[in-house]
Design an enzyme around this catalytic site. Structure first.
Site, PDB file in Angstrom:
ATOM      1  N   LYS A 110     -14.490   0.863  -8.430  1.00  0.00           N
ATOM      2  CA  LYS A 110     -13.655   1.621  -7.565  1.00  0.00           C
ATOM      3  C   LYS A 110     -13.395   0.701  -6.320  1.00  0.00           C
ATOM      4  CE  LYS A 110     -15.753   3.982  -3.888  1.00  0.00           C
ATOM      5  NZ  LYS A 110     -15.377   3.938  -2.751  1.00  0.00           N
ATOM      6  N   ASN A 111     -14.356  -0.073  -5.797  1.00  0.00           N
ATOM      7  CA  ASN A 111     -14.167  -0.959  -4.607  1.00  0.00           C
ATOM      8  C   ASN A 111     -13.260  -2.129  -5.003  1.00  0.00           C
ATOM      9  OD1 ASN A 111     -15.315   0.938  -2.957  1.00  0.00           O
ATOM     10  ND2 ASN A 111     -17.339  -0.345  -2.878  1.00  0.00           N
TER      11      ASN A 111
ATOM     12  N   ARG B 220     -11.287   5.969   3.572  1.00  0.00           N
ATOM     13  CA  ARG B 220     -11.181   4.936   4.843  1.00  0.00           C
ATOM     14  C   ARG B 220     -10.270   3.685   3.909  1.00  0.00           C
ATOM     15  NH1 ARG B 220     -13.319   2.653   8.908  1.00  0.00           N
ATOM     16  NH2 ARG B 220     -13.616   0.308   8.585  1.00  0.00           N
TER      17      ARG B 220
ATOM     18  N   CYS C 272     -16.970   8.210   9.702  1.00  0.00           N
ATOM     19  CA  CYS C 272     -17.365   8.965   8.723  1.00  0.00           C
ATOM     20  C   CYS C 272     -18.817   9.562   8.744  1.00  0.00           C
ATOM     21  CB  CYS C 272     -16.968   8.504   7.216  1.00  0.00           C
ATOM     22  SG  CYS C 272     -17.910   7.042   6.811  1.00  0.00           S
TER      23      CYS C 272
ATOM     24  N   ARG D 278     -17.238   3.453  12.064  1.00  0.00           N
ATOM     25  CA  ARG D 278     -16.568   2.407  11.089  1.00  0.00           C
ATOM     26  C   ARG D 278     -15.282   1.990  11.940  1.00  0.00           C
ATOM     27  NH1 ARG D 278     -17.086   4.193   4.963  1.00  0.00           N
ATOM     28  NH2 ARG D 278     -17.156   2.112   4.778  1.00  0.00           N
ATOM     29  N   PRO D 279     -15.560   0.906  12.667  1.00  0.00           N
ATOM     30  CA  PRO D 279     -14.333   0.218  13.464  1.00  0.00           C
ATOM     31  C   PRO D 279     -13.566  -0.496  12.550  1.00  0.00           C
ATOM     32  CG  PRO D 279     -16.376  -1.001  14.107  1.00  0.00           C
ATOM     33  CD  PRO D 279     -16.702  -0.072  13.034  1.00  0.00           C
TER      34      PRO D 279
ATOM     35  N   ASP E 273     -11.838  -3.491  14.114  1.00  0.00           N
ATOM     36  CA  ASP E 273     -11.369  -4.673  15.034  1.00  0.00           C
ATOM     37  C   ASP E 273     -11.392  -5.556  14.310  1.00  0.00           C
ATOM     38  OD1 ASP E 273     -14.257  -3.970  14.679  1.00  0.00           O
ATOM     39  OD2 ASP E 273     -14.658  -5.700  15.942  1.00  0.00           O
ATOM     40  N   LEU E 274     -12.120  -5.980  13.055  1.00  0.00           N
ATOM     41  CA  LEU E 274     -11.905  -7.330  12.457  1.00  0.00           C
ATOM     42  C   LEU E 274     -10.539  -7.391  11.638  1.00  0.00           C
ATOM     43  CD1 LEU E 274     -15.511  -7.511  11.076  1.00  0.00           C
ATOM     44  CD2 LEU E 274     -14.735  -8.791  13.045  1.00  0.00           C
TER      45      LEU E 274
ATOM     46  N   ASP F 126     -24.624   0.185  -0.452  1.00  0.00           N
ATOM     47  CA  ASP F 126     -24.299   1.127  -1.536  1.00  0.00           C
ATOM     48  C   ASP F 126     -25.266   1.592  -2.332  1.00  0.00           C
ATOM     49  OD1 ASP F 126     -21.753   1.616  -0.042  1.00  0.00           O
ATOM     50  OD2 ASP F 126     -20.500   0.501  -1.359  1.00  0.00           O
TER      51      ASP F 126
ATOM     52  N   ARG G 132     -15.373  11.326  -5.553  1.00  0.00           N
ATOM     53  CA  ARG G 132     -14.687  10.294  -5.183  1.00  0.00           C
ATOM     54  C   ARG G 132     -15.021   8.818  -5.957  1.00  0.00           C
ATOM     55  NH1 ARG G 132     -16.294   9.212   0.495  1.00  0.00           N
ATOM     56  NH2 ARG G 132     -14.981   7.246  -0.350  1.00  0.00           N
TER      57      ARG G 132
HETATM   58  C1  UD1 Z   1     -16.882  -1.615   2.054  1.00  0.00           C
HETATM   59  C2  UD1 Z   1     -17.179  -1.115   0.853  1.00  0.00           C
HETATM   60  C3  UD1 Z   1     -18.181   0.334   0.892  1.00  0.00           C
HETATM   61  C4  UD1 Z   1     -19.454  -0.687   1.288  1.00  0.00           C
HETATM   62  C5  UD1 Z   1     -19.216  -1.453   2.413  1.00  0.00           C
HETATM   63  C6  UD1 Z   1     -20.096  -2.455   2.973  1.00  0.00           C
HETATM   64  C7  UD1 Z   1     -14.786  -0.672  -0.043  1.00  0.00           C
HETATM   65  C8  UD1 Z   1     -13.688   0.602  -0.500  1.00  0.00           C
HETATM   66  N1  UD1 Z   1     -15.794   0.048   0.276  1.00  0.00           N
HETATM   67  O1  UD1 Z   1     -16.595  -0.951   2.971  1.00  0.00           O
HETATM   68  O2  UD1 Z   1     -18.371   1.083  -0.293  1.00  0.00           O
HETATM   69  O3  UD1 Z   1     -20.457   0.273   1.751  1.00  0.00           O
HETATM   70  O4  UD1 Z   1     -17.865  -2.370   2.205  1.00  0.00           O
HETATM   71  O5  UD1 Z   1     -20.624  -3.184   1.432  1.00  0.00           O
HETATM   72  O6  UD1 Z   1     -14.798  -1.464  -0.668  1.00  0.00           O
HETATM   73  N2  UD1 Z   1     -17.020  -3.641  10.638  1.00  0.00           N
HETATM   74  C9  UD1 Z   1     -16.770  -3.762  11.938  1.00  0.00           C
HETATM   75  N3  UD1 Z   1     -15.526  -4.202  12.205  1.00  0.00           N
HETATM   76  C10 UD1 Z   1     -14.420  -3.916  11.197  1.00  0.00           C
HETATM   77  C11 UD1 Z   1     -14.796  -3.624   9.875  1.00  0.00           C
HETATM   78  C12 UD1 Z   1     -16.143  -3.363   9.575  1.00  0.00           C
HETATM   79  O7  UD1 Z   1     -17.619  -3.867  12.965  1.00  0.00           O
HETATM   80  O8  UD1 Z   1     -13.393  -4.025  11.716  1.00  0.00           O
HETATM   81  C13 UD1 Z   1     -18.429  -3.518  10.542  1.00  0.00           C
HETATM   82  C14 UD1 Z   1     -18.826  -1.994   9.461  1.00  0.00           C
HETATM   83  O9  UD1 Z   1     -18.888  -0.822  10.717  1.00  0.00           O
HETATM   84  C15 UD1 Z   1     -20.190  -2.021   8.724  1.00  0.00           C
HETATM   85  C16 UD1 Z   1     -19.903  -3.553   8.458  1.00  0.00           C
HETATM   86  O10 UD1 Z   1     -18.879  -4.160   9.219  1.00  0.00           O
HETATM   87  O11 UD1 Z   1     -21.156  -2.225   9.784  1.00  0.00           O
HETATM   88  C17 UD1 Z   1     -19.479  -3.799   7.114  1.00  0.00           C
HETATM   89  O12 UD1 Z   1     -18.288  -3.122   6.906  1.00  0.00           O
HETATM   90  P1  UD1 Z   1     -17.117  -3.289   5.707  1.00  0.00           P
HETATM   91  O13 UD1 Z   1     -17.400  -4.417   4.616  1.00  0.00           O
HETATM   92  O14 UD1 Z   1     -15.852  -3.447   6.593  1.00  0.00           O
HETATM   93  O15 UD1 Z   1     -17.188  -2.058   5.053  1.00  0.00           O
HETATM   94  P2  UD1 Z   1     -15.800  -1.572   4.259  1.00  0.00           P
HETATM   95  O16 UD1 Z   1     -14.722  -2.688   3.705  1.00  0.00           O
HETATM   96  O17 UD1 Z   1     -15.123  -0.492   4.975  1.00  0.00           O
END
Ligand code: UD1
Length: 420
Positions: free
Chosen positions: A22-23, A92, A116, A121-122, A124-125, A307, A399
């Site tokens: 899925k991812n 998301r 969620c 789940r920000p 910012d990056l 996960d 999902r």
């Molecule tokens: C992806 C996966 C999800 C998995 C997660 C972590 C998909 C569709 N989903 O989610 O199943 O649980 O990776 O392996 O691929 N963060 C920030 N700022 C940002 C983005 C993220 O602080 O801009 C933080 C998040 O809150 C979290 C960490 O970084 O604590 C990792 O999140 P991230 O790798 O971005 O998760 P997703 O890509 O949303």
């Protein structure tokens, strides 16, 4: 709404095949926006999230067909650069249309996905990365509105408080492939799904190197073309099926489970006493020895995946002794604790830690799924528990797991779906 009924304590036996990831599939589908030519993606799992992504692509003007695990997308005419709240709020990962839309159209307006159940789940990056490429970003009325006359490659650091970000790396990589000049992403996510996306983009004509390491380099190109591609197997589904076999003292072959994508998880499974054999094309589980408690900390890849945290907690709930699970990616991802305790587990949450006193067995009970991986943990609990378990709200499971109950039935589990 559907629920799953499970009559547990049946050892699973036989062969099961892992579906496409899925991812990986979700960003790959979004990446098709980067070309006006036709792309064909194979091994796409038929999941609610995949169908949501297809709806979003259609809402932007792309033509998309999905049949027999194959999605064909032609984004010849993009008629909109706005991904609406109605669709983005349900998933998301839909935020990852931002990068390709910006790359192709130089304008993208995407609803903020919001938080969620597993925590804040920000994004910012994501925003830091596209700003580094020269895009202007305006956040207003719940939307990230971004545009650029021209995107320019740039060096950037994308590490955050919780390490690298998978979707931020994906988004920036997709925006940068058509930018002028070279982009270097430091602290890039190393997950196999990021590698899969980079490989797909390269097959479309992009020039990406370093995928799978924390430093990804992207040399911008003027044009990408259509291509065919096959999604990698889903390592989280594979890990979940391995635990289904192990927790029931089963003897199963998980076709499509690959050690190279799961090494941290397999290492812990083996430390816990699960008997795992690498076999051509997958992994075999044999009836296990006595289980031992293990301590686990979730980390970005190649560390133990967040996960899989909920599912291994179910295993530790039936492993005599004390184990500690520390969640470093989403410190609030513990919704499954209360439900597992309803089935007789003894788990105490203390901040980002769960302390588990393993029991000999669990007992079936009505429980409620709260999110995708928590649902999988409850299904595993149902498989090992004595008596009948009813898992409600399984739309979360739909999902991210393709036909999970049918796959488990094939292995001999007594599990079926009913209307609530
Ligand atoms: C992806 C996966 C999800 C998995 C997660 C972590 C998909 C569709 N989903 O989610 O199943 O649980 O990776 O392996 O691929 N963060 C920030 N700022 C940002 C983005 C993220 O602080 O801009 C933080 C998040 O809150 C979290 C960490 O970084 O604590 C990792 O999140 P991230 O790798 O971005 O998760 P997703 O890509 O949303």
């Amino acid at each position: 709404m559907d629920k799953l009924i499970i009559e547990g304590a049946v050892p699973l036996k036989g062969t099961v095949t892992v579906s496409g990831a899925k991812n990986s599939a979700l960003p790959l589908l979004a990446a098709c926006l980067l070309t006006s030519e036709r792309c064909r993606i194979k091994n796409v799992p038929n999941l609610r999230d995949v169908n949501t992504m297809i709806k979003i692509l259609r809402s932007l003007g792309a033509q998309a067909e999905f049949s027999n695990g194959e999605v064909t997308i032609e984004a010849k005419n993009i008629k909109s650069f706005t991904a609406e709240y109605k669709l983005v709020s349900t998933m998301r990962a839909s935020f990852c249309v931002l990068g390709p839309l910006l790359g192709r159209m130089k304008r993208a307006k995407v609803s903020l996905p919001g938080g969620c159940i597993i925590g804040v789940r920000p994004v910012d990056l994501h925003i830091k990365g596209i700003k580094a490429l020269g895009a202007k970003v305006n956040i207003q009325a719940g939307y990230v509105d971004t545009e650029a006359k021209e995107l320019r490659g740039a060096p950037m650091y994308l590490g955050g408080a919780f390490g690298s970000s998978v979707l931020a790396t994906d988004n920036v990589m997709m925006a940068a492939v058509l930018a002028r000049g070279k982009t270097v992403i430091e602290s890039a996510a190393c997950e196999p799904e990021v590698v899969d996306l980079a490989n797909f983009l390269n097959k479309m004509g992009a020039k990406i190197s370093g995928q799978g390491t924390p430093c990804i380099e992207i040399e911008g190109v003027r044009h990408l073309h259509g291509t065919d591609y096959q999604v990698i197997p889903d390592r989280i589904e594979a890990g979940t099926l391995i635990l289904a076999g192990a927790i029931t003292q089963g003897d199963c072959f998980i076709r499509g489970a690959f050690r190279e994508h799961l090494s941290a998880a397999l290492d812990k499974f083996q430390e816990a006493g699960i008997r795992i054999e690498d076999v051509d094309g997958g992994i075999r589980i044999r009836p296990r020895r006595a289980l031992k408690p293990v301590n686990i900390t979730t980390l970005p890849y190649p560390g133990f995946p967040t996960d899989m945290q909920a599912q291994i907690m179910t295993l530790m709930s039936v492993t005599p002794g004390i184990s500690v699970i520390t969640e470093k990616i989403y410190p609030d991802r513990f919704m499954h604790v209360a439900e597992l305790n309803r089935m007789g587990a003894n788990i105490m949450r203390e901040g980002p830690h769960a302390i588990i006193e393993g029991k000999k067995s669990l007992s079936g009970a009505p429980v409620m799924a709260s999110d995708l991986r928590a649902s999988a943990a409850l299904v595993l609990a149902g498989l090992v528990a004595k008596g009948r378990t009813e898992v409600s709200r399984i739309y979360h499971l739909d999902r991210g797991y393709e036909n999970l109950e049918l796959k488990l039935q094939k292995l001999g589990a007594r599990i079926w779906r009913e209307k609530e």
